[in-house]
Design an enzyme around this catalytic site. Sequence first.
Site, PDB file in Angstrom:
ATOM      1  N   ARG A  64       0.832  -1.211   0.000  1.00  0.00           N
ATOM      2  CA  ARG A  64       0.000   0.000   0.000  1.00  0.00           C
ATOM      3  C   ARG A  64       0.863   1.256   0.000  1.00  0.00           C
ATOM      4  NH1 ARG A  64      -3.599   2.612   4.155  1.00  0.00           N
ATOM      5  NH2 ARG A  64      -5.346   3.482   2.966  1.00  0.00           N
ATOM      6  N   HIS A  68       0.719   4.043  -2.911  1.00  0.00           N
ATOM      7  CA  HIS A  68       0.345   5.422  -2.593  1.00  0.00           C
ATOM      8  C   HIS A  68       1.469   6.402  -2.930  1.00  0.00           C
ATOM      9  CE1 HIS A  68      -3.445   5.118   0.070  1.00  0.00           C
ATOM     10  NE2 HIS A  68      -3.323   3.989  -0.617  1.00  0.00           N
ATOM     11  N   ASP A  69       2.709   5.995  -2.728  1.00  0.00           N
ATOM     12  CA  ASP A  69       3.825   6.876  -3.073  1.00  0.00           C
ATOM     13  C   ASP A  69       3.934   7.043  -4.581  1.00  0.00           C
ATOM     14  OD1 ASP A  69       6.276   8.409  -2.481  1.00  0.00           O
ATOM     15  OD2 ASP A  69       7.296   6.740  -3.450  1.00  0.00           O
ATOM     16  N   GLY A  74       4.646   9.995  -8.463  1.00  0.00           N
ATOM     17  CA  GLY A  74       5.788   9.248  -8.962  1.00  0.00           C
ATOM     18  C   GLY A  74       6.542   8.575  -7.832  1.00  0.00           C
ATOM     19  N   ASP A  76       9.102   8.380  -5.723  1.00  0.00           N
ATOM     20  CA  ASP A  76      10.196   9.254  -5.289  1.00  0.00           C
ATOM     21  C   ASP A  76      10.303   9.376  -3.777  1.00  0.00           C
ATOM     22  OD1 ASP A  76       7.957  10.731  -4.741  1.00  0.00           O
ATOM     23  OD2 ASP A  76       8.601  12.543  -5.809  1.00  0.00           O
ATOM     24  N   GLU A  87       2.581  14.804   2.108  1.00  0.00           N
ATOM     25  CA  GLU A  87       1.664  13.799   1.566  1.00  0.00           C
ATOM     26  C   GLU A  87       1.077  12.906   2.653  1.00  0.00           C
ATOM     27  OE1 GLU A  87       3.156  11.549  -1.799  1.00  0.00           O
ATOM     28  OE2 GLU A  87       4.192  13.320  -2.580  1.00  0.00           O
ATOM     29  N   ASN A  93      -3.910   8.956   2.988  1.00  0.00           N
ATOM     30  CA  ASN A  93      -2.627   8.463   3.488  1.00  0.00           C
ATOM     31  C   ASN A  93      -2.547   8.365   5.009  1.00  0.00           C
ATOM     32  OD1 ASN A  93      -1.502   8.145   0.933  1.00  0.00           O
ATOM     33  ND2 ASN A  93      -0.699  10.242   0.885  1.00  0.00           N
ATOM     34  N   PRO A 161      -7.177   6.601  -6.395  1.00  0.00           N
ATOM     35  CA  PRO A 161      -8.525   6.077  -6.612  1.00  0.00           C
ATOM     36  C   PRO A 161      -9.171   5.685  -5.292  1.00  0.00           C
ATOM     37  CG  PRO A 161      -6.872   4.452  -7.251  1.00  0.00           C
ATOM     38  CD  PRO A 161      -6.135   5.717  -6.948  1.00  0.00           C
ATOM     39  N   HIS A 191      -4.988  -6.468  -3.251  1.00  0.00           N
ATOM     40  CA  HIS A 191      -5.941  -6.743  -2.181  1.00  0.00           C
ATOM     41  C   HIS A 191      -6.004  -8.226  -1.842  1.00  0.00           C
ATOM     42  CE1 HIS A 191      -8.288  -2.782  -3.187  1.00  0.00           C
ATOM     43  NE2 HIS A 191      -7.137  -2.563  -2.584  1.00  0.00           N
ATOM     44  N   THR A 192      -5.169  -9.016  -2.488  1.00  0.00           N
ATOM     45  CA  THR A 192      -5.064 -10.431  -2.136  1.00  0.00           C
ATOM     46  C   THR A 192      -4.616 -10.606  -0.684  1.00  0.00           C
ATOM     47  OG1 THR A 192      -3.936 -12.509  -2.654  1.00  0.00           O
ATOM     48  CG2 THR A 192      -2.688 -10.528  -3.026  1.00  0.00           C
ATOM     49  N   ASP A 253      -1.702 -14.567  -3.731  1.00  0.00           N
ATOM     50  CA  ASP A 253      -2.088 -15.566  -4.718  1.00  0.00           C
ATOM     51  C   ASP A 253      -3.340 -15.079  -5.447  1.00  0.00           C
ATOM     52  OD1 ASP A 253      -4.174 -15.935  -2.941  1.00  0.00           O
ATOM     53  OD2 ASP A 253      -3.499 -17.896  -2.237  1.00  0.00           O
TER      54      ASP A 253
END
Length: 330
Positions: A64, A68-69, A74, A76, A87, A93, A161, A191-192, A253
């Site tokens: 995650r 998110h980064d 980008g 960074d 951020e 976040n 999103p 999300h697995t 998986d």
Amino acid sequence: MAMKNSTISALIVFLALLSSSHFSYGQLRLGFYNETCPNVEQIVSQVVQDAFSKNSTLAPLMIRLYFHDCFSNGCDASLLLDGRTSEKTAPPNLSVDGYALIDTVKTAVEKNCTGVVSCADIIALATRDLVNLASGGKARYEIPTGRFDGRVSSALLVKLPGPEMSVSATFKMFEDRNFTITDMVLLLGGHTIGVTHCSFIMDRLYNFNNTKNSDPAMDPNLVKELKKDCPQNSGENKRINLDQNVSSSNIVDASFYKQIKSRRGILKIDDLLATDAMTKQTVTDFANGNDFLARFGQAMVKLGAFGVKDKSTGEIRTSCRSCKNLLCVA
């Protein structure tokens, strides 16, 4: 559905490239630190393995953090910077974690190679290692390095999103970053593993679209199960596995895709992936076991190449939480 020959051929070519020391992805390349910090990947792997043995939840946390980064501004490491308006302070976040692990890895790397390895590369390498550990060693992928750390971190630049967005609106955000619809399905396949909290799904359970009913798209048996864990008006905000297959909820998986095809997606966007015309065939393909682990690695490599900074626009931080000029938080 059997995997197409074209898919097999593309995968073979991709893996062959990754096995080559000459593989590059824009300015990034495998073996970037061969001369300046030749054992960096071993250092990162050892620290990560030790941490994972004590806390397996680090894997979804780091996936995650990586997403998110990279997705907003980008890859960074701008998400790591502390500050009142950095951020980290943006609403999406606030629940991101994993910073302490990056600090630990950075400390170990700096002892061996001072001022050489970027925090952005440490995020990419640590995430790669955790994905592999969480898959039981089945999802190892090589990721090129050579990123520089960003000099700007602002909550105003965070664009991610949301779990309630439509597939088309979500894809528009991915498409704007040159990702394909398959890339999107793969990356949301992160999300697995991982969890959400009751507070994020109460509307689906009790008042979907202000109907005072549960979401009809969710398996009724799952609704009953979740209502037990998330009773209405409860002050407890329990954690809920994103993959509802109990035996697989902590394993990287393809189980997640099987669950959402059975209407057992926890987040609305996950359910929509399995039914929307844009994505349902891809979900079916991965649910049937078509090379998810290899393709997930490819998507993570592609994500890791988005918006990277170079020497003219970035720097190598010695502390991942502050940039050198101390003025980088807008």
